[in-house]
Design a protein around this motif. Structure first.
Motif, mmCIF file in Angstrom:
data_model
loop_
_atom_site.group_PDB
_atom_site.id
_atom_site.type_symbol
_atom_site.label_atom_id
_atom_site.label_comp_id
_atom_site.label_asym_id
_atom_site.label_seq_id
_atom_site.Cartn_x
_atom_site.Cartn_y
_atom_site.Cartn_z
ATOM 1 N N SER A 133 49.552 40.304 51.079
ATOM 2 C CA SER A 133 49.918 38.933 50.740
ATOM 3 C C SER A 133 49.753 38.701 49.252
ATOM 4 O O SER A 133 49.014 39.415 48.568
ATOM 5 N N ALA A 134 50.448 37.678 48.758
ATOM 6 C CA ALA A 134 50.338 37.343 47.341
ATOM 7 C C ALA A 134 48.899 37.002 46.977
ATOM 8 O O ALA A 134 48.413 37.352 45.897
ATOM 9 N N ARG A 135 48.204 36.340 47.887
ATOM 10 C CA ARG A 135 46.810 35.971 47.628
ATOM 11 C C ARG A 135 45.940 37.212 47.454
ATOM 12 O O ARG A 135 45.095 37.277 46.552
ATOM 13 N N THR A 136 46.151 38.224 48.306
ATOM 14 C CA THR A 136 45.385 39.462 48.205
ATOM 15 C C THR A 136 45.684 40.178 46.896
ATOM 16 O O THR A 136 44.778 40.682 46.219
ATOM 17 N N LEU A 137 46.954 40.210 46.527
ATOM 18 C CA LEU A 137 47.338 40.886 45.290
ATOM 19 C C LEU A 137 46.792 40.169 44.061
ATOM 20 O O LEU A 137 46.376 40.805 43.091
ATOM 21 N N VAL A 138 46.785 38.843 44.095
ATOM 22 C CA VAL A 138 46.204 38.085 42.978
ATOM 23 C C VAL A 138 44.706 38.377 42.872
ATOM 24 O O VAL A 138 44.162 38.539 41.768
ATOM 25 N N SER A 139 44.041 38.477 44.020
ATOM 26 C CA SER A 139 42.607 38.789 44.014
ATOM 27 C C SER A 139 42.357 40.177 43.444
ATOM 28 O O SER A 139 41.433 40.379 42.635
ATOM 29 N N LYS A 140 43.176 41.160 43.853
ATOM 30 C CA LYS A 140 43.028 42.514 43.325
ATOM 31 C C LYS A 140 43.288 42.543 41.829
ATOM 32 O O LYS A 140 42.582 43.221 41.073
ATOM 33 N N THR A 141 44.302 41.792 41.399
ATOM 34 C CA THR A 141 44.622 41.733 39.974
ATOM 35 C C THR A 141 43.478 41.118 39.191
ATOM 36 O O THR A 141 43.139 41.587 38.094
ATOM 37 N N THR A 142 42.869 40.081 39.735
ATOM 38 C CA THR A 142 41.735 39.444 39.064
ATOM 39 C C THR A 142 40.578 40.416 38.909
ATOM 40 O O THR A 142 39.948 40.499 37.847
ATOM 41 N N LEU A 143 40.295 41.189 39.960
ATOM 42 C CA LEU A 143 39.219 42.177 39.894
ATOM 43 C C LEU A 143 39.529 43.257 38.863
ATOM 44 O O LEU A 143 38.661 43.640 38.071
ATOM 45 N N SER A 196 50.091 38.674 34.697
ATOM 46 C CA SER A 196 49.515 39.312 35.876
ATOM 47 C C SER A 196 49.842 38.532 37.146
ATOM 48 O O SER A 196 50.056 39.125 38.214
ATOM 49 N N THR A 197 49.911 37.209 37.043
ATOM 50 C CA THR A 197 50.275 36.395 38.210
ATOM 51 C C THR A 197 51.721 36.651 38.619
ATOM 52 O O THR A 197 52.036 36.795 39.817
ATOM 53 N N ALA A 204 54.954 41.800 43.810
ATOM 54 C CA ALA A 204 54.226 42.342 44.966
ATOM 55 C C ALA A 204 53.399 43.559 44.578
ATOM 56 O O ALA A 204 53.393 44.587 45.260
ATOM 57 N N GLY A 205 52.697 43.449 43.449
ATOM 58 C CA GLY A 205 51.854 44.549 42.994
ATOM 59 C C GLY A 205 50.804 44.062 42.022
ATOM 60 O O GLY A 205 50.551 42.857 41.910
ATOM 61 N N THR A 206 50.195 44.992 41.319
ATOM 62 C CA THR A 206 49.140 44.665 40.359
ATOM 63 C C THR A 206 49.412 45.413 39.057
ATOM 64 O O THR A 206 50.264 46.311 39.006
ATOM 65 N N PRO A 207 48.664 45.116 37.985
ATOM 66 C CA PRO A 207 48.861 45.843 36.725
ATOM 67 C C PRO A 207 48.413 47.296 36.786
ATOM 68 O O PRO A 207 48.842 48.110 35.968
ATOM 69 N N SER A 210 48.123 52.625 39.963
ATOM 70 C CA SER A 210 48.000 53.090 41.345
ATOM 71 C C SER A 210 48.402 52.030 42.357
ATOM 72 O O SER A 210 48.467 52.300 43.558
ATOM 73 N N SER A 211 48.682 50.825 41.884
ATOM 74 C CA SER A 211 49.114 49.739 42.761
ATOM 75 C C SER A 211 50.189 48.925 42.047
ATOM 76 O O SER A 211 50.137 47.709 41.963
ATOM 77 N N THR A 212 51.176 49.645 41.545
ATOM 78 C CA THR A 212 52.194 49.033 40.697
ATOM 79 C C THR A 212 53.160 48.179 41.523
ATOM 80 O O THR A 212 53.336 48.419 42.727
ATOM 81 N N PRO A 213 53.796 47.175 40.932
ATOM 82 C CA PRO A 213 54.693 46.277 41.680
ATOM 83 C C PRO A 213 55.805 47.024 42.410
ATOM 84 O O PRO A 213 56.364 47.991 41.902
ATOM 85 N N ARG A 214 56.135 46.535 43.603
ATOM 86 C CA ARG A 214 57.197 47.129 44.409
ATOM 87 C C ARG A 214 58.562 46.543 44.077
ATOM 88 O O ARG A 214 59.587 47.074 44.496
ATOM 89 N N ARG A 215 58.559 45.403 43.360
ATOM 90 C CA ARG A 215 59.813 44.792 42.933
ATOM 91 C C ARG A 215 59.815 44.668 41.406
ATOM 92 O O ARG A 215 58.769 44.430 40.790
ATOM 93 N N LEU A 216 60.990 44.840 40.818
ATOM 94 C CA LEU A 216 61.124 44.713 39.371
ATOM 95 C C LEU A 216 60.896 43.266 38.958
ATOM 96 O O LEU A 216 61.551 42.358 39.461
#
Length: 301
Positions: A133-143, A196-197, A204-207, A210-216
């Motif tokens: 989910s976007a919420r999970t990805l935002v949390s991972k990005t914040t960490l 990052s948001t 649908a990814g992070t910076p 190893s967890s790069t965005p799935r959409r351009l």
């Protein structure tokens, strides 16, 4: 290989000029060697640093195994010496720079290229993010941002600024520079957060590679410039240097930008082109890499 030999030619010339200055000018001797006996140091450094570098420049490939390790060894010794005695700061700084340059030039000479792919191992290897989910990805990005910032924008600048003071290299900054640094930091932090948001929500990814965005991602700040995250991070580093009054921290941030642009960005863009094909090529051709400008592509929802 030509660039590697050219570097060692410059290093040999610079080393020769430095030793001439050390013997001729007491001020240079004190600033770079402190209380060390310059004759003893010269007896070792001239053959292992200056002459060995000149031999590499002339095509004697094996001499790189003398020049580069010796430079790294001397750099380590000078860092320890300058830190313990609070003298010879300029010598420590110059040798650290020489060690970095010698190591890079040696790799180019021995391998014939810069193996930038070595940077992409473990958590830095490009892999699309798992569905979340976007919420999970935002949390991972914040960490990720907290870990990155704590390492590269807090811990390393603190060490660099501390060494700058200890080595006697500190320069006074005007109050306006510190205020300007604070303003720049706020703006750069906002840009990084916006970027990052957008990466998490729209991509649908992070910076993290190893967890790069799935959409351009071509929305948000990515409409104006292709690398807003990098710009934000570099600007924050410069801002911290201004706020703490450390010119070495500023050099550190700018040097990091050069390394990122030369080694990491081409790999990142190659990965994006492989995954997104013509869509990325169109985006790359229409949006500037570093200088923000008026968008030439429409914003996507």
């Amino acid at each position: 290989m030509t660039w590697g030999r050219l570097y060692f030619a410059v290093q040999a010339a610079a080393g020769t000029a430095w030793w001439v200055a050390v013997f001729a000018l007491p001020a240079v001797r004190t600033a770079t060697l402190g209380a060390l006996d310059f004759r003893i140091v010269a007896a070792l450094d001239i053959p292992f640093f200056v002459i060995a570098s000149a031999l590499v420049a002339c095509g004697v490939r094996k001499a790189v195994w003398i020049a580069a390790p010796w430079t790294v060894l001397v750099a380590i010794g000078m860092v320890v010496y300058a830190t313990v005695t609070a003298t010879a700061g300029w010598g420590a700084l110059l040798m650290v720079a020489a060690a970095a340059g010698s190591s890079a030039a040696a790799v180019i000479l021995l391998l014939g290229r810069v193996p930038s792919e070595w940077l992409l191992i473990g958590p830095f290897r490009f892999r699309p993010a798992a569905e979340a989910s976007a919420r999970t990805l935002v949390s991972k990005t914040t960490l990720q941002t907290l870990v990155f910032s704590g390492t590269f924008l807090v811990a390393l600048p603190a060490i660099i600024a501390g060494l700058e003071w200890r080595w006697g290299l500190h320069l006074a900054f005007p109050p306006a520079a510190r205020v300007g640094g604070a303003v720049l930091f706020v703006a750069a932090f906002a840009l990084s957060t916006w970027s990052s948001t957008a990466m998490a929500v729209q991509g649908a990814g992070t910076p993290l590679p190893s967890s790069t965005p799935r959409r351009l991602v071509i929305t948000g700040p990515y409409r104006f410039v292709r690398n807003p995250m990098a710009i934000g991070g570099i600007a924050q580093g410069v801002a911290i240097g201004l706020m703490v009054g450390s010119w070495l921290v500023i050099v550190y941030a700018l040097s990091g930008s050069l390394v990122w642009n030369a080694l990491v960005r081409p790999l990142e863009e190659a990965d994006l082109e492989e995954r997104f094909g013509s869509a990325f090529r169109t985006y790359r051709d229409r949006v500037s890499c570093w200088i923000p400008r008026r968008p030439l592509i429409a914003s996507a929802g």
